[in-house]
Write a protein that holds these residues in place. Structure first.
Motif, short mmCIF file in Angstrom:
data_model
loop_
_atom_site.label_atom_id
_atom_site.label_comp_id
_atom_site.label_asym_id
_atom_site.label_seq_id
_atom_site.Cartn_x
_atom_site.Cartn_y
_atom_site.Cartn_z
N ASN A 1 -68.61 13.65 -70.62
CA ASN A 1 -69.66 12.66 -70.36
C ASN A 1 -69.83 11.62 -71.48
O ASN A 1 -70.23 10.49 -71.19
N VAL A 2 -69.57 11.99 -72.72
CA VAL A 2 -69.85 11.10 -73.84
C VAL A 2 -68.58 10.55 -74.48
O VAL A 2 -68.53 9.37 -74.83
N PRO B 1 -65.56 9.56 -73.45
CA PRO B 1 -64.94 8.32 -72.95
C PRO B 1 -65.63 7.06 -73.46
O PRO B 1 -64.97 6.08 -73.80
N SER B 2 -66.97 7.07 -73.53
CA SER B 2 -67.68 5.90 -74.05
C SER B 2 -67.45 5.74 -75.55
O SER B 2 -67.30 4.62 -76.05
N ALA C 1 -63.98 4.30 -76.02
CA ALA C 1 -63.95 2.87 -75.68
C ALA C 1 -64.61 2.04 -76.77
O ALA C 1 -64.11 0.96 -77.14
N ALA C 2 -65.74 2.52 -77.32
CA ALA C 2 -66.40 1.78 -78.40
C ALA C 2 -65.53 1.73 -79.65
O ALA C 2 -65.51 0.72 -80.37
#
Length: 488
Positions: A183-184, A186-187, A190-191
């Motif tokens: 849930n966390v 991948p973000s 990407a950041a």
């Protein structure tokens, strides 16, 4: 790239271009997989000594990199691959503009001594050079194992992985870790890449002195080596003079002082020559394995070999084995070639083999599924034989439906991804129904219905096929990570 910098402001001859930094980063990223590949090849010949090293490669490589990079940062002012490109790392002065062009021209040596990395700067740079890449590799590997294919398995599989209210602390921490990956992470990933691209563009147009946000946090930047750096490196790498009062003569190589002051620095400095040599060797090996010359040479060598006929071990073809007779049991790992061919031919024709495969470790029969009969009116597939006959079916052997998201096991059989993933993971409904002794799939291949009547659970008397191929019963190396998607 220097032309772009000149358009924005004054030309700085010591500022490396973005292409140099990206080339250095690419070379540094290619070293770990290259060493891992060579170690994996060597582990096939000496698994007793190298397999444990291969399984803990990331940790051992991080420790080795820590020792090498610390020496190069203290001696040459830059990392191992950065020194190969003529780059160094220096501190950024906390003054307006952060530049001293006049002082650099008039007192280059004093400016270098002021800007060189201190002990605290070296450890902060090591955290960026070694620590962050290590954490990134481990997170990427964990994401591929625990989270990459979960969305393809459907909500039924995700519901199985509920919060363990009755488990131990380790199990709960692992659940939170998997939740973070799904849930966390991948973000976060990407950041991370978005920040790297933003800083690279800002560095390209001279908007910042740092090509990475981590370099800005530790207060260091990349620069080119100059004449003052060359003189300082020459003095730092010169052999130390003998201590006062030392007796003239031969010095023992086993002396700890000699090892620390002479042999250890010379060994690490020789890596500068090893890097270009290893690149040439890897390119030669790549050409050797991809060229026809190596194949022709190996073919001519094998033509003169006279191999004896194979020795067939095990029971005679056509005999069956029972779980209670351990002496006559034939496992899927060490059954005779004739019996393997007989069972495979019977599976391909839609018939059950002479008996279930028997585990060579537990001597228990293994749950397998029959392979669907091949269809004669289907078009040739990538798995067709040389004469054009189709050797496979478009049906999944586990769910007996049309294959969705084709995935191949190491045995060559193709299944639905969700089916073979759950089968190898040991959570497929057919396995659970079989081990519980309930449901429509409660009989296995070669099992006598009368022998099982009224006995209920098969736990302790059968293996569910967890970690094994569903058709052959052979172990899948690497578990679910050993499965490969098939591009049709």
């Amino acid at each position: 790239m220097e032309f772009m910098t000149t358009l924005q402001g004054g030309y700085d001859e010591q500022k490396p271009s973005l292409f140099e930094i990206l080339s250095e980063n690419e070379l540094s990223a290619l070293i770990p997989p290259s060493i891992r590949y060579l170690l994996a090849i060597a582990a096939h010949r000496n698994p007793r000594y190298l397999l444990r090293i291969l399984n803990n490669f990331d940790e051992l490589y991080a420790l080795l990199s820590l020792a090498i990079e610390r020496y190069y940062l203290g001696t040459y002012g830059g990392g191992f691959t950065e020194n190969f490109y003529g780059l160094k790392r220096e501190r950024v002065l906390r003054i307006k503009g952060g530049e001293t062009p006049r002082a650099r021209l008039g007192a280059a040596h004093d400016v270098r001594e002021t800007l060189k990395l201190r002990t605290g700067d070296i450890w902060r740079n090591l955290a960026v050079m070694v620590g962050i890449p290590y954490i990134k590799r481990k997170l990427d590997e964990s994401y591929d194992i625990h989270a990459a294919g979960v969305n393809m398995l459907g909500p039924a599989y995700r519901d199985r992985d509920a919060y363990p209210r009755e488990g131990g602390l380790r199990k709960k921490v692992m659940w939170y870790y998997k939740w973070f990956l799904r849930n966390v992470y991948p973000s976060v990933n990407a950041a991370y890449w978005f920040a790297m691209v933003a800083w690279n563009l800002a560095y390209l147009f001279d908007g910042t002195k740092f090509h990475s946000p981590f370099m800005m946090l530790i207060g260091s930047r990349m620069r080119r080596l100059n004449a003052a750096d060359g003189r300082a490196i020459e003095l730092a790498t010169a052999p130390p003079p003998p201590p006062e009062g030392a007796r003239p003569g031969l010095v023992s190589l086993l002396n700890p002082r000699t090892m620390g002051r002479v042999i250890y620095p010379q060994l690490l400095s020789s890596l500068r020559l090893l890097l270009p040599t290893s690149i040439f060797a890897l390119k030669f090996l790549e050409w050797w394995h991809n060229s026809d010359f190596a194949r022709q040479l190996s073919r001519k060598t094998n033509e003169g070999l006279e191999l004896p006929p194979p020795i067939i071990a095990g029971p005679k073809p056509g005999t069956t084995s029972t779980p209670n007779n351990k002496a006559n049991s034939v496992s899927s790992e060490d059954s005779s070639p004739s019996e393997k061919n007989q069972n495979l031919s019977r599976r391909d024709s839609g018939l059950a083999p002479s008996g279930p495969p028997i585990s060579a470790i537990t001597y228990l029969p293994i749950l397998t599924v029959p392979f669907p009969p091949s269809t004669s009116n289907t078009e040739p597939s990538p798995f067709s034989s040389e004469n054009g006959e189709n050797n496979t079916s478009s049906l999944c052997p586990i769910c007996t439906s049309e294959i969705q998201t084709a995935t191949a096991a190491q045995t060559g059989y193709v299944y639905c991804y969700s089916c073979i993933f759950r089968w190898v993971d040991g959570t497929h409904p057919r396995q659970e129904a079989f081990m519980d002794g309930s449901g429509e799939h409660e009989l296995a291949i070669g099992e006598d219905p009368e022998a099982h009547e009224g006995k209920g659970s098969r736990a302790g008397r059968w293996e569910s096929g967890k970690g094994r191929d569903a058709v052959t019963g052979r172990r899948v190396l690497g578990g679910t990570s050993g499965l490969r998607r098939v591009m049709v």
